[in-house]
Structures are given as C-alpha cells and as structure tokens.
Design an enzyme around this catalytic site. Structure first.
Site, PDB file in Angstrom:
ATOM      1  N   LEU A 129      57.880 -30.917  -3.544  1.00 30.72           N
ATOM      2  CA  LEU A 129      57.127 -30.440  -2.387  1.00 30.72           C
ATOM      3  C   LEU A 129      58.047 -30.324  -1.184  1.00 30.72           C
ATOM      4  O   LEU A 129      58.872 -31.200  -0.931  1.00 30.72           O
ATOM      5  CB  LEU A 129      55.970 -31.389  -2.079  1.00 30.72           C
ATOM      6  CG  LEU A 129      54.966 -31.603  -3.214  1.00 30.72           C
ATOM      7  CD1 LEU A 129      53.864 -32.548  -2.779  1.00 30.72           C
ATOM      8  CD2 LEU A 129      54.393 -30.282  -3.695  1.00 30.72           C
ATOM      9  N   CYS A 130      57.886 -29.237  -0.465  1.00 34.20           N
ATOM     10  CA  CYS A 130      58.705 -28.967   0.720  1.00 34.20           C
ATOM     11  C   CYS A 130      58.009 -29.542   1.941  1.00 34.20           C
ATOM     12  O   CYS A 130      57.116 -28.926   2.515  1.00 34.20           O
ATOM     13  CB  CYS A 130      58.900 -27.459   0.866  1.00 34.20           C
ATOM     14  SG  CYS A 130      59.798 -26.988   2.350  1.00 34.20           S
ATOM     15  N   LEU A 131      58.410 -30.746   2.304  1.00 42.29           N
ATOM     16  CA  LEU A 131      57.870 -31.427   3.477  1.00 42.29           C
ATOM     17  C   LEU A 131      59.031 -31.993   4.277  1.00 42.29           C
ATOM     18  O   LEU A 131      60.089 -32.288   3.722  1.00 42.29           O
ATOM     19  CB  LEU A 131      56.939 -32.568   3.055  1.00 42.29           C
ATOM     20  CG  LEU A 131      55.786 -32.216   2.110  1.00 42.29           C
ATOM     21  CD1 LEU A 131      55.097 -33.475   1.629  1.00 42.29           C
ATOM     22  CD2 LEU A 131      54.801 -31.302   2.813  1.00 42.29           C
ATOM     23  N   ALA A 148      56.822 -24.343   0.500  1.00 38.97           N
ATOM     24  CA  ALA A 148      57.229 -24.393  -0.908  1.00 38.97           C
ATOM     25  C   ALA A 148      56.539 -25.568  -1.593  1.00 38.97           C
ATOM     26  O   ALA A 148      56.519 -26.673  -1.070  1.00 38.97           O
ATOM     27  CB  ALA A 148      58.740 -24.523  -1.015  1.00 38.97           C
TER      28      ALA A 148
END
Length: 170
Positions: A96-98, A132
């Site tokens: 995960l895009c964080l 993303a």
C-alpha cells in the site's frame, strides 16, 4: 510472507528487535480500538493485524486481515503494509502506498510506532483518497465484502493460527 521481505538475508538489528518487542508490549497493554495485532511466532519482522470494521461505516461487521513487513533496520526504515482480505478499499497482497509505508521512505519518521502505523491505516481505510494499492468501489460493494470477510479469512491458514478466537464458528 517472506517473499515480500527484501531484507530476508539481513537479520534484524538488535535495535530493531528491541523496538519491535517494546512496541508489541505497549500494544498488548494498551490495545488499539478495532485493531488486533501480533508478530509472527517465527519472524519478528512479520506482523499480522486485523481491522474490525467500525460501526456506521461500509466496513461494519467486516474483519480485515493483513501484514506489516518490517525492514531489518526498523525504525530507521518504514514497513511494507499489505491487506489480505478484500475490503473494497485496498488491493489484496499489494504494497500500500501510504506516507507511513515503504512506498514513501522520504516521509518516514523513526518516531512513528506500530500503533501509529495501524491507526494511520485505519484512518486511510475510511478516507476516499486514491493511491497505489487502493481501489475505488461503492459503499454497497464494501458492505457486501464486509459480510463475506470472515468466510474469506477462515480459508487462510495463518489467519486461523494467529487469530483462532476470530476464526472459530459461532
């Protein structure tokens, strides 16, 4: 989950082990509302979490299982965050895009903890920002996935081993 851990050849540093053990003790003493978490019994760098869908959200009643994969030098580097259970919010088994994940090491702060990572994930789950690893679905689709989440999780051996009290039939 070792295929997600590019640092498998690097054993965790002493500081990493100490920090992760301390953070788990802290979470055990002060549980996070709607979140359960435990390290893998065989790998301190692999943590497993469950987010319990909050009331009055499309996720209500859902049980969402995922992993945090820490780097050998945590807290100097952020973990990977993955979701296993379909939620209608995140792609499954994708990083995960964080800002709190290894997608954005430039925004990572070593002062952040596992608790803050999980709280950030919970907050992001309720948000509609697209990034993303996230997907866009309707609230109805999220509700349907919430009702199917436990059936999905019960097919996952690791989930059943680490969270047997959730996996038991009612």
């Amino acid at each position: 989950m070792s295929e997600h851990n590019s640092d498998i050849v690097h054993p965790p540093t002493k500081d990493c082990i100490t920090r992760l053990k301390r953070e788990f003790q802290e979470i055990s003493k002060n549980p996070i509302e709607n979140i359960l978490v435990t390290p893998s019994p065989s790998n301190i760098l692999e943590w497993h979490y469950v987010i319990l869908g909050a009331s009055n959200t499309p996720y209500e009643g859902g049980v969402y299982y995922g992993q945090l994969i820490f780097k050998y030098n945590y807290p100097l580097s952020p973990p990977s965050i993955l979701m296993t259970t379909p939620s209608g919010r995140f792609e499954t088994q994708k990083r995960l895009c964080l800002s709190i994940s290894d997608y954005h090491p430039e925004s990572w702060s070593p002062s952040w903890s596992t608790s803050s990572i999980l709280l950030g994930l919970l907050s992001f789950m309720s948000d509609n920002e697209v990034t993303a690893g996230s997907i866009v679905t309707t609230n109805d689709e999220k509700r349907i996935l919430a009702t199917k989440s436990m059936d999905f999780n019960k097919k996952n051996k690791t989930f059943c081993e680490l969270f047997p009290y959730l996996a038991m039939d009612e």
